[in-house]
Design a protein around this motif. Structure first.
Motif: not given
Length: 145
Positions: A94-109
């Motif tokens: 992935l390129v450095p500014d790909d939005p998917i790099r900001f995904n994360s797991c949690g019980t809420s945002w």
């Protein structure tokens, strides 16, 4: 005449056969206890279900700790680890500014943004039990940049 049984190197007589059978079952079933609403639910969704030792460990309302399922916790954990490594290898591309790099797991945002724990592509099945995959969090996965 006494009856003797050998279980895991222990010689047992008929007086303690019941206890031995229970211990043997316990040892065999350790990896087959999973949370679910029914045996069919667990057996059809092994990779999405949480392994457990008691009902108290089941996070989803209506789920109970069920034993002797067709699921095997040791195999599922190995498969999840292999999938995690595969996802991390794909992240390299992935390129450095790909939005998917900001995904994360949690019980809420908010939870996902606060702990920046497990990175995910887009599915809750990529996250620990009881957590979802949230996009556009405050987290950034810079792996292999």
């Amino acid at each position: 005449m006494a009856t003797y049984i050998i279980v895991f190197g222990m010689v047992l007589n008929s007086a303690n056969n019941v206890a031995a059978a229970q211990k043997l079952r316990q040892l065999q079933d350790t990896n087959s206890y999973f949370c679910g609403s029914s045996g069919t639910d667990v057996n059809n969704n092994c990779s999405e279900r949480q392994s457990c030792a008691s009902d108290d460990e089941c996070d989803i309302p209506g789920h109970f700790c069920l034993g002797s399922t067709l699921c095997d916790a040791s195999q599922i954990e190995n498969a999840k680890e292999a999938k995690r490594l595969e996802m991390e290898q794909m992240l390299v591309m992935l390129v450095p500014d790909d939005p998917i790099r900001f995904n994360s797991c949690g019980t809420s945002w908010t939870d996902a943004s606060a702990k920046c724990g497990v990175w995910c592509w887009s599915k809750a099945t990529e996250c620990p039990n009881g957590e979802g995959c949230f996009p556009d969090t405050l987290c950034y996965n810079d792996a292999w940049l």
